[in-house]
Design an enzyme around this catalytic site. Structure first.
Site, mmCIF file in Angstrom:
data_model
loop_
_atom_site.group_PDB
_atom_site.id
_atom_site.type_symbol
_atom_site.label_atom_id
_atom_site.label_comp_id
_atom_site.label_asym_id
_atom_site.label_seq_id
_atom_site.Cartn_x
_atom_site.Cartn_y
_atom_site.Cartn_z
ATOM 1 N N ARG A 25 62.268 76.936 108.554
ATOM 2 C CA ARG A 25 60.998 77.032 107.818
ATOM 3 C C ARG A 25 60.255 75.702 107.940
ATOM 4 O O ARG A 25 60.774 74.680 107.483
ATOM 5 C CB ARG A 25 61.307 77.372 106.352
ATOM 6 C CG ARG A 25 60.098 77.542 105.469
ATOM 7 C CD ARG A 25 60.534 77.881 104.049
ATOM 8 N NE ARG A 25 59.404 78.005 103.161
ATOM 9 C CZ ARG A 25 58.809 76.983 102.561
ATOM 10 N NH1 ARG A 25 59.239 75.756 102.739
ATOM 11 N NH2 ARG A 25 57.773 77.205 101.765
ATOM 12 N N LYS A 64 60.295 67.199 103.894
ATOM 13 C CA LYS A 64 60.857 66.958 102.565
ATOM 14 C C LYS A 64 61.226 65.499 102.361
ATOM 15 O O LYS A 64 61.309 64.723 103.312
ATOM 16 C CB LYS A 64 62.068 67.879 102.322
ATOM 17 C CG LYS A 64 61.618 69.313 102.016
ATOM 18 C CD LYS A 64 62.753 70.222 101.655
ATOM 19 C CE LYS A 64 62.192 71.623 101.363
ATOM 20 N NZ LYS A 64 63.268 72.605 101.158
HETATM 21 C C1 YH5 Z 1 63.540 76.070 101.506
HETATM 22 O O1 YH5 Z 1 64.159 75.043 101.786
HETATM 23 N N1 YH5 Z 1 61.487 75.067 100.370
HETATM 24 S S1 YH5 Z 1 59.150 74.899 98.953
HETATM 25 C C2 YH5 Z 1 58.587 68.983 99.099
HETATM 26 C C3 YH5 Z 1 58.037 68.374 100.207
HETATM 27 C C4 YH5 Z 1 57.817 69.097 101.367
HETATM 28 C C5 YH5 Z 1 58.124 70.434 101.380
HETATM 29 C C6 YH5 Z 1 58.042 66.207 99.225
HETATM 30 N N2 YH5 Z 1 60.538 77.005 99.868
HETATM 31 C C7 YH5 Z 1 62.284 76.068 100.833
HETATM 32 O O2 YH5 Z 1 58.804 73.133 101.340
HETATM 33 N N3 YH5 Z 1 62.218 78.461 100.868
HETATM 34 C C8 YH5 Z 1 60.459 75.671 99.759
HETATM 35 O O3 YH5 Z 1 57.691 67.060 100.271
HETATM 36 C C9 YH5 Z 1 61.689 77.265 100.528
HETATM 37 N N4 YH5 Z 1 64.040 77.297 101.828
HETATM 38 C C10 YH5 Z 1 63.403 78.458 101.515
HETATM 39 N N5 YH5 Z 1 63.980 79.611 101.851
HETATM 40 C C11 YH5 Z 1 59.487 73.161 99.082
HETATM 41 C C12 YH5 Z 1 58.961 72.512 100.311
HETATM 42 C C13 YH5 Z 1 58.652 71.067 100.259
HETATM 43 C C14 YH5 Z 1 58.880 70.335 99.113
#
Ligand code: YH5
Length: 282
Positions: free
Chosen positions: A255, A221
Protein backbone atom coordinates in the site's frame (compact mmCIF):
# COMPACT_ATOMS: atom_id res chain seq x y z
CA UNK A 1 -3.28 -17.01 -6.59
CA UNK A 2 -6.10 -14.76 -7.81
CA UNK A 3 -8.29 -12.47 -5.70
CA UNK A 4 -11.83 -12.04 -6.99
CA UNK A 5 -12.86 -8.49 -6.04
CA UNK A 6 -16.56 -8.37 -7.01
CA UNK A 7 -15.74 -9.51 -10.53
CA UNK A 8 -12.45 -7.64 -10.94
CA UNK A 9 -9.46 -9.93 -10.60
CA UNK A 10 -6.11 -9.23 -8.94
CA UNK A 11 -3.30 -11.67 -9.71
CA UNK A 12 -1.15 -12.14 -6.62
CA UNK A 13 1.37 -14.47 -8.24
CA UNK A 14 3.60 -11.38 -8.21
CA UNK A 15 3.51 -8.48 -5.70
CA UNK A 16 0.97 -5.76 -6.52
CA UNK A 17 0.62 -2.11 -5.61
CA UNK A 18 -2.39 -0.68 -3.77
CA UNK A 19 -2.52 3.08 -4.38
CA UNK A 20 -3.60 5.30 -1.48
CA UNK A 21 -6.46 7.67 -2.22
CA UNK A 22 -7.28 9.87 0.77
CA UNK A 23 -10.56 11.73 0.62
CA UNK A 24 -10.11 13.61 3.86
CA UNK A 25 -10.22 17.42 4.26
CA UNK A 26 -6.52 17.56 5.23
CA UNK A 27 -5.40 15.76 2.04
CA UNK A 28 -6.04 18.54 -0.48
CA UNK A 29 -6.02 22.29 -0.28
CA UNK A 30 -9.66 22.39 0.65
CA UNK A 31 -12.35 23.66 -1.65
CA UNK A 32 -15.12 21.50 -0.14
CA UNK A 33 -16.42 18.03 -0.91
CA UNK A 34 -17.07 18.53 -4.64
CA UNK A 35 -13.50 19.62 -5.41
CA UNK A 36 -12.14 16.94 -3.15
CA UNK A 37 -14.09 14.27 -5.05
CA UNK A 38 -12.93 15.60 -8.43
CA UNK A 39 -9.29 15.69 -7.37
CA UNK A 40 -9.55 12.15 -5.97
CA UNK A 41 -11.01 10.77 -9.21
CA UNK A 42 -8.24 12.40 -11.22
CA UNK A 43 -5.55 11.00 -8.93
CA UNK A 44 -7.12 7.51 -9.15
CA UNK A 45 -6.88 7.56 -12.94
CA UNK A 46 -3.24 8.57 -12.69
CA UNK A 47 -2.48 5.76 -10.23
CA UNK A 48 -4.05 3.16 -12.53
CA UNK A 49 -1.96 4.46 -15.45
CA UNK A 50 1.08 4.13 -13.21
CA UNK A 51 0.29 0.47 -12.56
CA UNK A 52 -1.75 0.32 -9.35
CA UNK A 53 -3.68 -2.97 -9.08
CA UNK A 54 -6.08 -1.72 -6.37
CA UNK A 55 -7.17 1.80 -5.34
CA UNK A 56 -7.66 2.23 -1.58
CA UNK A 57 -10.25 4.93 -0.87
CA UNK A 58 -10.26 6.31 2.68
CA UNK A 59 -12.45 9.01 4.20
CA UNK A 60 -11.50 8.42 7.81
CA UNK A 61 -8.02 9.53 8.82
CA UNK A 62 -6.32 6.79 10.82
CA UNK A 63 -3.04 8.60 11.27
CA UNK A 64 -1.74 8.80 14.84
CA UNK A 65 -3.70 11.48 16.70
CA UNK A 66 -6.50 11.76 14.12
CA UNK A 67 -10.08 12.51 15.20
CA UNK A 68 -13.10 10.26 14.72
CA UNK A 69 -15.45 10.87 11.77
CA UNK A 70 -19.22 10.18 11.74
CA UNK A 71 -20.74 7.56 9.41
CA UNK A 72 -22.63 10.28 7.50
CA UNK A 73 -19.49 12.40 7.03
CA UNK A 74 -17.42 9.41 5.90
CA UNK A 75 -20.10 8.27 3.42
CA UNK A 76 -20.38 11.79 2.02
CA UNK A 77 -16.64 11.76 1.33
CA UNK A 78 -16.17 8.28 -0.13
CA UNK A 79 -19.42 7.31 -1.88
CA UNK A 80 -19.22 9.78 -4.78
CA UNK A 81 -15.63 8.67 -5.43
CA UNK A 82 -16.48 4.95 -5.30
CA UNK A 83 -19.56 5.39 -7.50
CA UNK A 84 -17.50 7.13 -10.15
CA UNK A 85 -14.45 4.84 -9.96
CA UNK A 86 -16.29 1.52 -9.64
CA UNK A 87 -17.73 2.03 -13.11
CA UNK A 88 -14.76 3.71 -14.83
CA UNK A 89 -11.86 1.70 -13.47
CA UNK A 90 -10.39 -1.57 -14.70
CA UNK A 91 -9.02 -2.26 -11.19
CA UNK A 92 -10.94 -2.89 -7.96
CA UNK A 93 -11.68 -0.12 -5.48
CA UNK A 94 -10.91 -0.82 -1.84
CA UNK A 95 -12.82 0.88 0.98
CA UNK A 96 -10.54 1.80 3.89
CA UNK A 97 -12.91 1.84 6.86
CA UNK A 98 -13.65 0.32 10.27
CA UNK A 99 -17.38 1.04 10.11
CA UNK A 100 -19.84 -1.72 9.10
CA UNK A 101 -22.33 0.78 7.60
CA UNK A 102 -19.60 2.25 5.42
CA UNK A 103 -18.48 -1.24 4.30
CA UNK A 104 -22.01 -2.12 3.20
CA UNK A 105 -22.69 1.15 1.38
CA UNK A 106 -19.27 1.22 -0.27
CA UNK A 107 -19.59 -2.31 -1.64
CA UNK A 108 -23.14 -1.54 -2.86
CA UNK A 109 -21.67 1.50 -4.63
CA UNK A 110 -19.01 -0.58 -6.39
CA UNK A 111 -16.12 -1.27 -4.00
CA UNK A 112 -14.56 -4.73 -4.44
CA UNK A 113 -12.26 -4.93 -1.41
CA UNK A 114 -12.49 -3.99 2.30
CA UNK A 115 -9.42 -2.66 4.10
CA UNK A 116 -10.05 -2.51 7.84
CA UNK A 117 -7.22 -1.30 10.10
CA UNK A 118 -9.28 -2.57 13.05
CA UNK A 119 -9.54 -6.12 11.59
CA UNK A 120 -13.37 -6.13 11.78
CA UNK A 121 -13.35 -5.53 15.56
CA UNK A 122 -16.19 -2.95 15.54
CA UNK A 123 -19.62 -4.29 16.56
CA UNK A 124 -21.31 -5.68 13.45
CA UNK A 125 -18.21 -5.42 11.25
CA UNK A 126 -17.61 -9.17 10.79
CA UNK A 127 -21.28 -9.66 9.84
CA UNK A 128 -21.16 -6.73 7.40
CA UNK A 129 -17.94 -7.96 5.79
CA UNK A 130 -19.33 -11.51 5.56
CA UNK A 131 -22.39 -10.22 3.70
CA UNK A 132 -20.27 -8.15 1.28
CA UNK A 133 -18.62 -11.19 -0.39
CA UNK A 134 -15.40 -9.30 -1.25
CA UNK A 135 -11.80 -9.83 -0.07
CA UNK A 136 -10.96 -8.27 3.29
CA UNK A 137 -7.64 -7.19 4.71
CA UNK A 138 -7.30 -7.61 8.46
CA UNK A 139 -4.71 -5.32 10.09
CA UNK A 140 -3.10 -5.50 13.51
CA UNK A 141 -3.19 -2.39 15.66
CA UNK A 142 -2.36 -2.00 19.34
CA UNK A 143 -4.63 0.57 21.03
CA UNK A 144 -6.60 3.27 19.21
CA UNK A 145 -5.35 5.70 16.54
CA UNK A 146 -5.63 8.71 18.89
CA UNK A 147 -3.27 7.30 21.52
CA UNK A 148 -1.58 4.21 20.05
CA UNK A 149 1.89 5.71 19.68
CA UNK A 150 2.23 6.82 23.33
CA UNK A 151 4.10 3.76 24.69
CA UNK A 152 3.36 0.51 22.88
CA UNK A 153 4.49 -2.65 24.72
CA UNK A 154 4.61 -6.28 23.55
CA UNK A 155 5.74 -9.58 25.01
CA UNK A 156 7.00 -10.79 21.64
CA UNK A 157 5.84 -8.45 18.91
CA UNK A 158 5.98 -11.04 16.12
CA UNK A 159 4.11 -13.69 18.15
CA UNK A 160 1.55 -11.17 19.43
CA UNK A 161 0.82 -9.81 15.94
CA UNK A 162 0.65 -13.29 14.36
CA UNK A 163 -1.59 -14.64 17.14
CA UNK A 164 -3.93 -11.67 16.90
CA UNK A 165 -4.26 -11.90 13.12
CA UNK A 166 -4.90 -15.65 13.21
CA UNK A 167 -7.55 -15.07 15.91
CA UNK A 168 -9.25 -12.53 13.64
CA UNK A 169 -9.06 -15.00 10.73
CA UNK A 170 -10.73 -17.62 12.96
CA UNK A 171 -13.44 -15.11 13.99
CA UNK A 172 -14.11 -14.42 10.30
CA UNK A 173 -14.35 -18.13 9.54
CA UNK A 174 -17.01 -18.62 12.23
CA UNK A 175 -19.14 -16.11 10.28
CA UNK A 176 -18.70 -18.04 7.05
CA UNK A 177 -15.94 -15.90 5.54
CA UNK A 178 -13.70 -18.24 3.53
CA UNK A 179 -9.92 -18.02 3.99
CA UNK A 180 -9.63 -17.34 0.26
CA UNK A 181 -11.19 -13.93 0.98
CA UNK A 182 -8.72 -12.94 3.72
CA UNK A 183 -5.50 -10.93 3.65
CA UNK A 184 -3.40 -10.16 6.74
CA UNK A 185 -1.36 -7.04 7.56
CA UNK A 186 1.03 -6.48 10.52
CA UNK A 187 0.03 -2.80 10.69
CA UNK A 188 3.31 -0.93 10.54
CA UNK A 189 3.20 2.17 12.74
CA UNK A 190 -0.07 1.27 14.46
CA UNK A 191 0.94 1.09 18.14
CA UNK A 192 4.54 0.22 17.31
CA UNK A 193 7.95 1.73 18.01
CA UNK A 194 10.67 1.81 15.35
CA UNK A 195 12.15 -1.32 16.96
CA UNK A 196 8.78 -3.12 16.72
CA UNK A 197 8.38 -2.10 13.07
CA UNK A 198 11.89 -3.29 12.16
CA UNK A 199 11.38 -6.56 14.03
CA UNK A 200 8.15 -7.16 12.12
CA UNK A 201 9.68 -6.32 8.75
CA UNK A 202 12.55 -8.76 9.38
CA UNK A 203 10.06 -11.42 10.51
CA UNK A 204 7.67 -10.94 7.57
CA UNK A 205 8.40 -14.46 6.23
CA UNK A 206 6.68 -15.81 9.38
CA UNK A 207 3.46 -14.01 8.43
CA UNK A 208 3.86 -15.15 4.83
CA UNK A 209 4.23 -18.74 6.09
CA UNK A 210 0.60 -18.67 7.32
CA UNK A 211 -0.32 -19.08 3.65
CA UNK A 212 -2.56 -16.01 3.68
CA UNK A 213 -1.61 -13.15 1.36
CA UNK A 214 0.21 -10.42 3.30
CA UNK A 215 -0.47 -6.71 2.78
CA UNK A 216 2.09 -4.17 3.95
CA UNK A 217 1.78 -0.40 4.43
CA UNK A 218 5.02 1.42 5.17
CA UNK A 219 4.81 4.23 2.63
CA UNK A 220 6.04 7.58 4.03
CA UNK A 221 5.43 6.46 7.61
CA UNK A 222 7.41 7.78 10.54
CA UNK A 223 9.62 4.66 10.61
CA UNK A 224 11.02 5.90 7.28
CA UNK A 225 11.09 9.49 8.53
CA UNK A 226 12.97 8.50 11.67
CA UNK A 227 15.58 6.40 9.89
CA UNK A 228 16.20 9.08 7.27
CA UNK A 229 15.45 12.11 9.43
CA UNK A 230 13.30 13.25 6.50
CA UNK A 231 9.96 15.04 6.27
CA UNK A 232 6.96 13.50 4.43
CA UNK A 233 7.93 14.58 0.89
CA UNK A 234 11.48 13.27 1.23
CA UNK A 235 10.54 9.70 2.08
CA UNK A 236 9.98 8.29 -1.43
CA UNK A 237 13.25 6.38 -1.87
CA UNK A 238 13.10 5.08 1.69
CA UNK A 239 9.51 3.96 1.16
CA UNK A 240 10.30 2.23 -2.14
CA UNK A 241 13.27 0.47 -0.53
CA UNK A 242 11.04 -0.83 2.26
CA UNK A 243 8.48 -1.96 -0.35
CA UNK A 244 11.21 -3.95 -2.13
CA UNK A 245 12.27 -5.61 1.12
CA UNK A 246 8.65 -6.49 1.98
CA UNK A 247 7.90 -7.86 -1.50
CA UNK A 248 11.10 -9.88 -1.51
CA UNK A 249 10.05 -11.38 1.83
CA UNK A 250 6.80 -12.50 0.21
CA UNK A 251 4.32 -9.64 0.80
CA UNK A 252 1.73 -9.65 -2.01
CA UNK A 253 0.09 -6.23 -1.71
CA UNK A 254 2.06 -3.07 -0.99
CA UNK A 255 0.00 0.00 0.00
CA UNK A 256 1.74 3.15 -1.21
CA UNK A 257 1.49 6.85 -2.05
CA UNK A 258 4.18 6.76 -4.76
CA UNK A 259 2.68 4.31 -7.24
CA UNK A 260 4.91 4.81 -10.28
CA UNK A 261 8.16 4.46 -8.35
CA UNK A 262 6.97 1.42 -6.41
CA UNK A 263 5.56 -0.37 -9.47
CA UNK A 264 8.94 -0.01 -11.21
CA UNK A 265 10.83 -1.32 -8.20
CA UNK A 266 8.48 -4.30 -7.76
CA UNK A 267 8.96 -5.25 -11.41
CA UNK A 268 12.61 -5.85 -10.58
CA UNK A 269 11.67 -7.97 -7.56
CA UNK A 270 9.25 -10.05 -9.69
CA UNK A 271 11.73 -10.43 -12.53
CA UNK A 272 14.39 -11.79 -10.20
CA UNK A 273 12.05 -14.00 -8.20
CA UNK A 274 10.28 -15.53 -11.21
CA UNK A 275 13.46 -16.07 -13.23
CA UNK A 276 14.28 -19.69 -13.94
CA UNK A 277 17.71 -20.83 -15.13
CA UNK A 278 16.14 -23.16 -17.73
CA UNK A 279 14.38 -20.22 -19.43
CA UNK A 280 17.72 -18.59 -20.19
CA UNK A 281 18.02 -17.49 -23.81
CA UNK A 282 21.44 -18.50 -25.02
C1 YH5 B 1 -1.55 0.00 6.69
O1 YH5 B 1 -0.39 -0.08 7.08
N1 YH5 B 1 -1.98 2.49 7.03
S1 YH5 B 1 -3.31 4.88 7.19
C2 YH5 B 1 1.34 8.24 8.77
C3 YH5 B 1 2.20 8.71 7.81
C4 YH5 B 1 2.13 8.24 6.51
C5 YH5 B 1 1.16 7.31 6.20
C6 YH5 B 1 3.45 10.03 9.34
N2 YH5 B 1 -4.10 2.45 6.37
C7 YH5 B 1 -2.29 1.22 6.68
O2 YH5 B 1 -0.81 5.43 5.65
N3 YH5 B 1 -4.22 0.08 5.83
C8 YH5 B 1 -3.10 3.21 6.87
O3 YH5 B 1 3.18 9.63 8.03
C9 YH5 B 1 -3.60 1.20 6.27
N4 YH5 B 1 -2.22 -1.10 6.25
C10 YH5 B 1 -3.51 -1.07 5.84
N5 YH5 B 1 -4.08 -2.21 5.44
C11 YH5 B 1 -1.74 5.43 7.82
C12 YH5 B 1 -0.77 5.87 6.77
C13 YH5 B 1 0.26 6.85 7.15
C14 YH5 B 1 0.35 7.32 8.45
Amino acid sequence: MILDCAGKRVDLSSPQVMGILNVTPDSFSDGGNYQRVRAAIQRAHQMVEEGAAIIDVGGESTRPGACAVSVAEELERVLPVIEALGKEMPVPISIDTCKPEVMREAVKAGAGFINDVAALSAPGAVEAAADCLVPISLMHMQGQPRTMQSAPVYGDVVRDVCDYLLQRVAACETYGIKRARLIIDPGFGFGKTLAHNLTLLKALPQLVATGLPVLVGISRKSMIGTILNAKLDDRVIGSVSAAVLAANAGAKIIRVHDVKETVEALKIVSAVNSYRECEKEL
